[in-house]
Scaffold this active site. Sequence first.
Site, PDB file in Angstrom:
ATOM      1  N   CYS A  52       0.849  -1.183   0.000  1.00  0.00           N
ATOM      2  CA  CYS A  52       0.000   0.000   0.000  1.00  0.00           C
ATOM      3  C   CYS A  52       0.892   1.243   0.000  1.00  0.00           C
ATOM      4  O   CYS A  52       2.120   1.146   0.079  1.00  0.00           O
ATOM      5  CB  CYS A  52      -0.906   0.003   1.233  1.00  0.00           C
ATOM      6  SG  CYS A  52       0.025   0.061   2.796  1.00  0.00           S
ATOM      7  N   CYS A  72       2.958   5.489   9.169  1.00  0.00           N
ATOM      8  CA  CYS A  72       1.953   5.651   8.116  1.00  0.00           C
ATOM      9  C   CYS A  72       0.968   6.767   8.462  1.00  0.00           C
ATOM     10  O   CYS A  72       0.566   6.929   9.619  1.00  0.00           O
ATOM     11  CB  CYS A  72       1.208   4.327   7.957  1.00  0.00           C
ATOM     12  SG  CYS A  72      -0.172   4.382   6.807  1.00  0.00           S
ATOM     13  N   HIS A  78      -0.147  -5.834  19.400  1.00  0.00           N
ATOM     14  CA  HIS A  78       0.349  -5.387  18.096  1.00  0.00           C
ATOM     15  C   HIS A  78       1.035  -4.033  18.231  1.00  0.00           C
ATOM     16  O   HIS A  78       0.568  -3.155  18.965  1.00  0.00           O
ATOM     17  CB  HIS A  78      -0.823  -5.289  17.112  1.00  0.00           C
ATOM     18  CG  HIS A  78      -0.419  -5.112  15.679  1.00  0.00           C
ATOM     19  ND1 HIS A  78       0.031  -3.915  15.178  1.00  0.00           N
ATOM     20  CD2 HIS A  78      -0.400  -5.983  14.637  1.00  0.00           C
ATOM     21  CE1 HIS A  78       0.292  -4.058  13.888  1.00  0.00           C
ATOM     22  NE2 HIS A  78       0.051  -5.313  13.537  1.00  0.00           N
ATOM     23  N   GLU A 106       1.204  -1.451  16.336  1.00  0.00           N
ATOM     24  CA  GLU A 106       0.391  -0.283  16.022  1.00  0.00           C
ATOM     25  C   GLU A 106      -0.559   0.064  17.161  1.00  0.00           C
ATOM     26  O   GLU A 106      -0.693   1.236  17.548  1.00  0.00           O
ATOM     27  CB  GLU A 106      -0.412  -0.511  14.735  1.00  0.00           C
ATOM     28  CG  GLU A 106      -1.267   0.698  14.363  1.00  0.00           C
ATOM     29  CD  GLU A 106      -2.301   0.413  13.292  1.00  0.00           C
ATOM     30  OE1 GLU A 106      -3.415   0.965  13.387  1.00  0.00           O
ATOM     31  OE2 GLU A 106      -2.005  -0.366  12.351  1.00  0.00           O
ATOM     32  N   SER A 159       1.298 -10.399  10.047  1.00  0.00           N
ATOM     33  CA  SER A 159       0.667  -9.256   9.388  1.00  0.00           C
ATOM     34  C   SER A 159      -0.839  -9.313   9.612  1.00  0.00           C
ATOM     35  O   SER A 159      -1.527 -10.189   9.089  1.00  0.00           O
ATOM     36  CB  SER A 159       0.975  -9.277   7.881  1.00  0.00           C
ATOM     37  OG  SER A 159       0.118  -8.407   7.178  1.00  0.00           O
ATOM     38  N   ASN A 185      -3.335  -7.382   8.586  1.00  0.00           N
ATOM     39  CA  ASN A 185      -4.218  -7.203   7.435  1.00  0.00           C
ATOM     40  C   ASN A 185      -4.214  -8.438   6.535  1.00  0.00           C
ATOM     41  O   ASN A 185      -5.221  -8.779   5.939  1.00  0.00           O
ATOM     42  CB  ASN A 185      -3.859  -5.928   6.663  1.00  0.00           C
ATOM     43  CG  ASN A 185      -2.633  -6.079   5.799  1.00  0.00           C
ATOM     44  OD1 ASN A 185      -2.709  -6.508   4.657  1.00  0.00           O
ATOM     45  ND2 ASN A 185      -1.470  -5.720   6.340  1.00  0.00           N
ATOM     46  N   SER A 211       1.775  -5.573   3.116  1.00  0.00           N
ATOM     47  CA  SER A 211       3.222  -5.546   3.325  1.00  0.00           C
ATOM     48  C   SER A 211       3.951  -6.579   2.465  1.00  0.00           C
ATOM     49  O   SER A 211       5.126  -6.853   2.683  1.00  0.00           O
ATOM     50  CB  SER A 211       3.539  -5.796   4.808  1.00  0.00           C
ATOM     51  OG  SER A 211       2.915  -6.982   5.266  1.00  0.00           O
TER      52      SER A 211
END
Length: 399
Positions: free
Chosen positions: A55, A147, A175, A177, A312, A314, A375
């Site tokens: 992305c 990001c 996680h 994030e 990951s 996503n 990713s």
Amino acid sequence: MENTYFRKGFGLKNEIAGRLTADYHSSIVEALRSNDYRLSVGGLTFRLAREFGFCYGVDRAVEYAYETRTKFPERRLFLVGEIIHNPHVNQKLCDMGITLLGHREDGDFDFSTVTPDDVVIMPAFGVTMGDFERLRSIGCVLVDTTCGSVLNVWKRVESYARDGFTAIIHGKHYHEETKATASQVMKYPNGRYLVVFDMNEARLICDFIEGSGNAAELESTFRHAVSPGFDFQRDLACVGLANQTTMLSGESLAIAEEVRKSMVRRYGAEALPQHFRSFDTICSATQERQDAVLSLLQEPLDVMVVVGGYNSSNTCHLAALVHQHGVMAYHIEDAEAIDVATGAIRHQPIGTKSEVVTPGWLGESRVIGITAGASTPNNKVGETIARISAVAGVEVQIG
């Protein structure tokens, strides 16, 4: 005085373009794109999701890491954890002489080897406020690849904390994030957060808001997923919803709706604005990749292969989305998971944390869907298609 904080890049895209192409380009993927995302190989038909792989945020983070190596050729370079959740990309950075910083026994990142003369890259997920402050105190050069979609979530939860609302974050409390997002609310003395993993956990919170449930049980269930000193009676009176950007959007929106309904039942519709706020903070790239998978499933598929790191978020959610729609999905980290000699596939089943090997997985499948997490570089997608073809005894011919 030397500038020690960078967020905008170094203007070295032309210098690194050749290396990025060499490391991540795929002629097979380009052939699929130019042929309406379809490719026939012998008796096989591959159908590629129209949105897949790197992305914008990942592209930017990887480019920025490559630029940093070019900008500071003589300095020691460190990376906080992983730049993104893809082992291939992280290994490429290690090969460039970038050292990945790991965790201490207490769980915090170990910055003991970093000196003021070094350069430290912060990953696309961002870092916690505490880690950022520790790095600033060292005085090293910081290159921030966080990001933009993550930054938007930070602004949202910070606004909740500023206005006295507890941030309920749909995500994984462990996680990177989510840890970084949760830390943003701690800028304020009364900042509070609670992380819920799924609808089942959200319903426990909803029950408590509506007057049932046991605070002691919630304290046990969410002991690793709340801010210090969290009081369920006090801190669930006013809440604002947010999410880890890579979660399944439908689930995030459903959780927000359940919490909203509970607040209406507890406080009444007229008082809702004083007790509930919500904002969809799923990033557009995550949404687009999920939508592309759903679109791909509109036509029959025999099997789906999802390529991307097991850690990951996503990517895992893309595999889960396929599974929910009744199509067999194989989540693999990269093409090496497909053994051409034996025809077996090494994959991580949906909802598990360990690999299994499935022999004869391709069977009589002839229509194969392919997608990849945000990713995953294109070359790993292309290599996967080539290996699947080889299992079927055919070779991909491009051009």
